[in-house]
Design a protein around this motif. Sequence first.
Motif, PDB file in Angstrom:
ATOM      1  N   VAL A   1       0.920  -1.282   0.118  1.00 55.32           N
ATOM      2  CA  VAL A   1      -0.037   0.036  -0.059  1.00 55.32           C
ATOM      3  C   VAL A   1       0.885   1.240   0.169  1.00 55.32           C
ATOM      4  O   VAL A   1       2.060   1.421   0.752  1.00 55.32           O
ATOM      5  N   ALA A   2       0.492   2.299  -0.660  1.00 54.16           N
ATOM      6  CA  ALA A   2       1.316   3.405  -0.884  1.00 54.16           C
ATOM      7  C   ALA A   2       0.400   4.666  -1.153  1.00 54.16           C
ATOM      8  O   ALA A   2      -0.739   4.459  -1.788  1.00 54.16           O
ATOM      9  N   GLN A   3       0.785   5.778  -0.592  1.00 52.46           N
ATOM     10  CA  GLN A   3       0.180   7.149  -0.747  1.00 52.46           C
ATOM     11  C   GLN A   3       0.874   7.725  -1.981  1.00 52.46           C
ATOM     12  O   GLN A   3       2.300   7.794  -2.092  1.00 52.46           O
ATOM     13  N   VAL A   4       0.070   7.988  -3.185  1.00 51.14           N
ATOM     14  CA  VAL A   4       0.770   8.485  -4.397  1.00 51.14           C
ATOM     15  C   VAL A   4       0.033   9.776  -5.027  1.00 51.14           C
ATOM     16  O   VAL A   4      -0.778  10.340  -4.286  1.00 51.14           O
ATOM     17  N   ARG A   5       0.867  10.601  -5.759  1.00 51.68           N
ATOM     18  CA  ARG A   5       0.242  11.653  -6.114  1.00 51.68           C
ATOM     19  C   ARG A   5       0.401  11.870  -7.664  1.00 51.68           C
ATOM     20  O   ARG A   5       1.362  11.556  -8.338  1.00 51.68           O
ATOM     21  N   LEU A   6      -0.805  12.174  -8.464  1.00 49.71           N
ATOM     22  CA  LEU A   6      -0.804  11.884  -9.713  1.00 49.71           C
ATOM     23  C   LEU A   6      -0.101  13.227 -10.332  1.00 49.71           C
ATOM     24  O   LEU A   6       0.079  14.138 -10.017  1.00 49.71           O
ATOM     25  N   VAL A   7       0.760  12.826 -11.463  1.00 55.54           N
ATOM     26  CA  VAL A   7       1.846  13.588 -11.967  1.00 55.54           C
ATOM     27  C   VAL A   7       1.376  14.047 -13.423  1.00 55.54           C
ATOM     28  O   VAL A   7       1.692  15.142 -13.632  1.00 55.54           O
TER      29      VAL A   7
ATOM     30  N   THR B   1      -0.841  12.515 -17.064  1.00 55.86           N
ATOM     31  CA  THR B   1      -1.727  11.596 -17.812  1.00 55.86           C
ATOM     32  C   THR B   1      -1.882  11.994 -19.270  1.00 55.86           C
ATOM     33  O   THR B   1      -1.768  12.961 -19.811  1.00 55.86           O
ATOM     34  N   ASP B   2      -1.884  11.169 -20.245  1.00 53.89           N
ATOM     35  CA  ASP B   2      -1.944  11.337 -21.586  1.00 53.89           C
ATOM     36  C   ASP B   2      -3.595  10.718 -21.785  1.00 53.89           C
ATOM     37  O   ASP B   2      -3.980  10.805 -23.032  1.00 53.89           O
ATOM     38  N   GLY B   3      -4.483  10.606 -20.862  1.00 53.69           N
ATOM     39  CA  GLY B   3      -5.781   9.966 -21.176  1.00 53.69           C
ATOM     40  C   GLY B   3      -5.785   8.425 -21.106  1.00 53.69           C
ATOM     41  O   GLY B   3      -6.974   7.895 -21.101  1.00 53.69           O
ATOM     42  N   HIS B   4      -4.613   7.666 -21.274  1.00 48.42           N
ATOM     43  CA  HIS B   4      -4.665   6.427 -21.358  1.00 48.42           C
ATOM     44  C   HIS B   4      -3.923   6.041 -20.274  1.00 48.42           C
ATOM     45  O   HIS B   4      -4.077   5.040 -19.428  1.00 48.42           O
ATOM     46  N   PHE B   5      -2.722   6.514 -20.125  1.00 48.51           N
ATOM     47  CA  PHE B   5      -1.765   6.122 -19.062  1.00 48.51           C
ATOM     48  C   PHE B   5      -1.668   7.241 -18.080  1.00 48.51           C
ATOM     49  O   PHE B   5      -1.934   8.202 -18.528  1.00 48.51           O
ATOM     50  N   TYR B   6      -1.638   6.686 -16.722  1.00 45.83           N
ATOM     51  CA  TYR B   6      -1.397   7.787 -15.683  1.00 45.83           C
ATOM     52  C   TYR B   6      -0.011   7.643 -14.604  1.00 45.83           C
ATOM     53  O   TYR B   6       0.056   6.517 -14.269  1.00 45.83           O
ATOM     54  N   GLY B   7       0.874   8.593 -14.871  1.00 45.46           N
ATOM     55  CA  GLY B   7       1.870   8.552 -14.153  1.00 45.46           C
ATOM     56  C   GLY B   7       1.718   9.182 -12.721  1.00 45.46           C
ATOM     57  O   GLY B   7       1.428  10.334 -12.602  1.00 45.46           O
ATOM     58  N   ALA B   8       2.133   8.480 -11.597  1.00 47.10           N
ATOM     59  CA  ALA B   8       2.164   9.216 -10.233  1.00 47.10           C
ATOM     60  C   ALA B   8       3.290   8.468  -9.573  1.00 47.10           C
ATOM     61  O   ALA B   8       4.091   7.825  -9.788  1.00 47.10           O
ATOM     62  N   ARG B   9       3.488   9.598  -8.402  1.00 46.61           N
ATOM     63  CA  ARG B   9       4.739   9.571  -7.661  1.00 46.61           C
ATOM     64  C   ARG B   9       4.463   9.282  -6.268  1.00 46.61           C
ATOM     65  O   ARG B   9       3.606   9.601  -5.740  1.00 46.61           O
ATOM     66  N   PHE B  10       5.355   8.422  -5.740  1.00 46.59           N
ATOM     67  CA  PHE B  10       5.047   7.879  -4.215  1.00 46.59           C
ATOM     68  C   PHE B  10       5.448   8.922  -3.457  1.00 46.59           C
ATOM     69  O   PHE B  10       6.193   9.868  -3.785  1.00 46.59           O
ATOM     70  N   THR B  11       4.564   9.286  -2.480  1.00 45.33           N
ATOM     71  CA  THR B  11       4.541  10.580  -1.307  1.00 45.33           C
ATOM     72  C   THR B  11       4.929   9.830  -0.179  1.00 45.33           C
ATOM     73  O   THR B  11       5.124  11.033   0.806  1.00 45.33           O
ATOM     74  N   ASP B  12       5.104   8.585   0.097  1.00 43.83           N
ATOM     75  CA  ASP B  12       5.306   8.224   1.488  1.00 43.83           C
ATOM     76  C   ASP B  12       6.381   7.424   1.520  1.00 43.83           C
ATOM     77  O   ASP B  12       6.784   7.087   0.640  1.00 43.83           O
TER      78      ASP B  12
END
Length: 86
Positions: free
Chosen positions: A67-73, A75-86
């Motif tokens: 389990v991880a907390q993440v933040r959306l960085v 998107t291109d509408g298909h893929f979504y890139g997110a960074r871990f925040t914890d």
Amino acid sequence: MRVGLPERRSCERYRTDLEGWITADPPHEPQRCTIWDLSEKGVRLVFPELADVPVEFQLRIPSQAAVAQVRLVWTDGHFYGARFTD
């Protein structure tokens, strides 16, 4: 030789095919996703259908008991890139 944009990631990403679930505060419902790739610092997700992905959410990977907390960085509408925040 690689054609295209230069690599900007500080950590190597590894291709995966893991099932994930994102959850966030209401009114967002839990959503199933596929973890397309993974690194020390973040993930790239893909959803089976159009998704309303919140800016901050919890990512669960049941098969890894992770389990991880993440933040959306991005998107291109298909893929979504997110960074871990914890």
